[in-house]
Design a protein around this motif. Structure first.
Motif, PDB file in Angstrom:
ATOM      1  N   ARG A 196       0.759  -1.094   0.147  1.00  0.00           N
ATOM      2  CA  ARG A 196       0.063  -0.126   0.237  1.00  0.00           C
ATOM      3  C   ARG A 196       0.769   1.260   0.027  1.00  0.00           C
ATOM      4  O   ARG A 196       2.018   1.102   0.434  1.00  0.00           O
ATOM      5  N   GLU A 197       0.298   2.199  -0.459  1.00  0.00           N
ATOM      6  CA  GLU A 197       1.105   3.686  -0.589  1.00  0.00           C
ATOM      7  C   GLU A 197       1.522   3.969   1.029  1.00  0.00           C
ATOM      8  O   GLU A 197       2.519   4.720   0.874  1.00  0.00           O
ATOM      9  N   PHE A 198       0.848   3.779   1.845  1.00  0.00           N
ATOM     10  CA  PHE A 198       0.843   4.260   3.305  1.00  0.00           C
ATOM     11  C   PHE A 198       1.152   3.144   4.142  1.00  0.00           C
ATOM     12  O   PHE A 198       0.759   2.012   4.061  1.00  0.00           O
ATOM     13  N   GLY A 199       1.735   3.559   5.374  1.00  0.00           N
ATOM     14  CA  GLY A 199       1.869   2.679   6.508  1.00  0.00           C
ATOM     15  C   GLY A 199       1.156   2.930   7.642  1.00  0.00           C
ATOM     16  O   GLY A 199       1.214   2.467   8.781  1.00  0.00           O
ATOM     17  N   ASP A 200       0.045   3.873   7.520  1.00  0.00           N
ATOM     18  CA  ASP A 200      -0.767   4.331   8.657  1.00  0.00           C
ATOM     19  C   ASP A 200      -1.952   2.993   8.767  1.00  0.00           C
ATOM     20  O   ASP A 200      -2.763   2.668   7.991  1.00  0.00           O
ATOM     21  N   LEU A 201      -1.795   2.314   9.796  1.00  0.00           N
ATOM     22  CA  LEU A 201      -2.909   1.445  10.352  1.00  0.00           C
ATOM     23  C   LEU A 201      -3.913   1.928  11.322  1.00  0.00           C
ATOM     24  O   LEU A 201      -4.571   1.071  11.888  1.00  0.00           O
ATOM     25  N   SER A 207      -6.872   3.075   6.198  1.00  0.00           N
ATOM     26  CA  SER A 207      -6.327   4.202   6.242  1.00  0.00           C
ATOM     27  C   SER A 207      -4.622   3.885   5.507  1.00  0.00           C
ATOM     28  O   SER A 207      -4.000   4.814   5.552  1.00  0.00           O
ATOM     29  N   ALA A 208      -4.499   2.880   4.899  1.00  0.00           N
ATOM     30  CA  ALA A 208      -3.219   2.458   4.237  1.00  0.00           C
ATOM     31  C   ALA A 208      -3.132   2.960   2.712  1.00  0.00           C
ATOM     32  O   ALA A 208      -2.058   2.821   2.274  1.00  0.00           O
ATOM     33  N   GLY A 209      -4.093   3.569   2.445  1.00  0.00           N
ATOM     34  CA  GLY A 209      -3.918   4.476   1.145  1.00  0.00           C
ATOM     35  C   GLY A 209      -4.446   3.317  -0.200  1.00  0.00           C
ATOM     36  O   GLY A 209      -4.709   1.909  -0.061  1.00  0.00           O
ATOM     37  N   PRO A 210      -4.043   3.682  -1.180  1.00  0.00           N
ATOM     38  CA  PRO A 210      -4.167   2.846  -2.304  1.00  0.00           C
ATOM     39  C   PRO A 210      -2.912   2.088  -2.638  1.00  0.00           C
ATOM     40  O   PRO A 210      -2.103   2.253  -1.544  1.00  0.00           O
ATOM     41  N   PRO A 232       0.626   0.431 -11.138  1.00  0.00           N
ATOM     42  CA  PRO A 232       1.067   0.512  -9.661  1.00  0.00           C
ATOM     43  C   PRO A 232       2.120  -0.778  -9.634  1.00  0.00           C
ATOM     44  O   PRO A 232       1.824  -1.755  -9.831  1.00  0.00           O
ATOM     45  N   ARG A 233       3.143  -0.611  -8.844  1.00  0.00           N
ATOM     46  CA  ARG A 233       4.096  -1.745  -8.538  1.00  0.00           C
ATOM     47  C   ARG A 233       3.843  -2.476  -7.372  1.00  0.00           C
ATOM     48  O   ARG A 233       4.431  -3.204  -7.037  1.00  0.00           O
ATOM     49  N   ALA A 264       2.495  -0.491   4.045  1.00  0.00           N
ATOM     50  CA  ALA A 264       1.538  -1.356   4.557  1.00  0.00           C
ATOM     51  C   ALA A 264       1.715  -2.615   3.547  1.00  0.00           C
ATOM     52  O   ALA A 264       1.655  -2.406   2.410  1.00  0.00           O
ATOM     53  N   PHE A 265       1.381  -3.967   4.039  1.00  0.00           N
ATOM     54  CA  PHE A 265       1.456  -5.116   3.011  1.00  0.00           C
ATOM     55  C   PHE A 265      -0.014  -5.623   3.368  1.00  0.00           C
ATOM     56  O   PHE A 265      -0.459  -5.792   4.478  1.00  0.00           O
TER      57      PHE A 265
END
Length: 325
Positions: A196-201, A207-210, A232-233, A264-265
């Motif tokens: 995911r684009e972010f690591g915000d959980l 909340s981890a984004g696209p 997207p990679r 985030a994974f």
């Protein structure tokens, strides 16, 4: 530096992954608790108790090293384990250190498949390191589904998490990273693994984004191995979960470890098509975790936790009982 309780240290050291990124995991646990405190509760069916299933192996051609702690007491133990490992496709070298009870393994087999093979000899195994320094990472995958967690009543001092999977990553060259993904306790079907684009959980996967685009960190070496630089990679591939709720896959993907640390994974059903506007939600079969660095081969010589006095194997047993793969 945040303060770590004994429980958080156990969570990290039981996997024997030095430099695990404890700060990320601490933040993840705090964000999860804050989110769930604001949600209502409802009943759910009891969790599954899945047996072991065969791994789905990708075609991996670049060999890499892994280091495992394995209880061995004599040369016969070494011979027994080595013989079993050499029967595993992709294993090219097995070296044992009987004094320190360590196995260094080289080849293209997934770490999870190596553990499974060692366990067939009646022994356990703990991954102590993989790849080179700064070339390995891991993500503990948990559910953020509120009703599922409401059904858990942990004992005092025991984590309230519901671990459903583990993603181990090792970079094998300047453009390629291998992802060893294992899952259990989720409904049968086909699932998609993404970064995911972010690591915000703070709100779980929501909340981890696209999906991670990866365009900002794309290097020339990696770009040569990307089939579509505009896509997207973070789309890694799919994994099949069997009727017992267990599945695994070994994936090869063009990215470097440093690019994804802190992201985030996530693993979610393929029925959620993000390319057509679908959005991931915190349902009972969607799991997510933060990607953190783990130890390379010989980066971690820890055998006893300084805060609890427990050995590596005692901590391993505790974490397995809590759901850790």
């Amino acid at each position: 530096m945040p303060h770590y309780t004994a429980r958080h240290i156990i969570s990290i050291s039981s996997l024997a992954l030095a430099g695990f990124g404890g700060a990320y995991l601490w933040q993840q646990r705090q964000q999860q608790r804050n989110y769930f405190q604001s949600q209502s509760s409802s009943p759910v069916p009891p969790k599954l108790s899945p047996p072991k299933a065969a791994s789905n192996m990708a075609s991996i051609t670049t060999p890499f090293q892994t280091l495992f702690a394995v209880p061995m007491h004599c040369q016969s133990c070494v011979d027994n384990v080595s013989s079993a490992l050499y029967k595993l496709p992709g294993i090219t070298k097995v070296e044992a250190n009987l004094k320190d009870q360590l196995l260094t393994i080289e080849g293209t087999a997934a770490p999870s498949a190596i553990v499974d093979t060692i366990q067939t000899t009646g022994r356990d195994a703990i991954l102590r390191g993989s790849g080179t320094s700064n070339g390995a990472a891991v993500s503990i995958l948990e559910t953020y589904h509120k009703p599922t967690l409401d059904a858990i009543t942990p004992a005092p001092g025991v984590s309230d998490r519901m671990v459903r999977g583990l993603a181990r990553m090792v970079q094998v060259n300047d453009s390629t990273t291998l992802v060893d993904l294992t899952l259990r306790g989720i409904a049968p079907g086909t699932y998609r693994a993404t970064i995911r684009e972010f690591g915000d959980l703070a709100r779980g996967v929501e909340s981890a984004g696209p999906v991670w685009s990866g365009t900002a960190t794309l290097t020339a070496d990696t770009k040569a191995h990307v089939s579509d630089p505009t896509a997207p990679r973070g789309v890694l591939g799919t994994v099949e979960i069997n009727k017992n709720g267990h599945g695994s896959v070994f994936l090869s993907h063009p990215f470097q470890i440093w690019e994804v640390i802190g992201h985030a994974f996530a693993v979610a059903p393929v029925s959620v098509d993000e390319s057509k506007g679908g959005a991931l939600e915190n349902d009972e079969n969607t799991v997510v975790g933060v990607i953190a660095r783990s130890a390379g081969v010989w980066d971690n010589d820890k055998t006893v936790c300084s805060c609890t006095g427990k050995t590596l194997w005692e901590e391993r047993k505790d974490e397995v009982n809590k759901g850790m793969l």
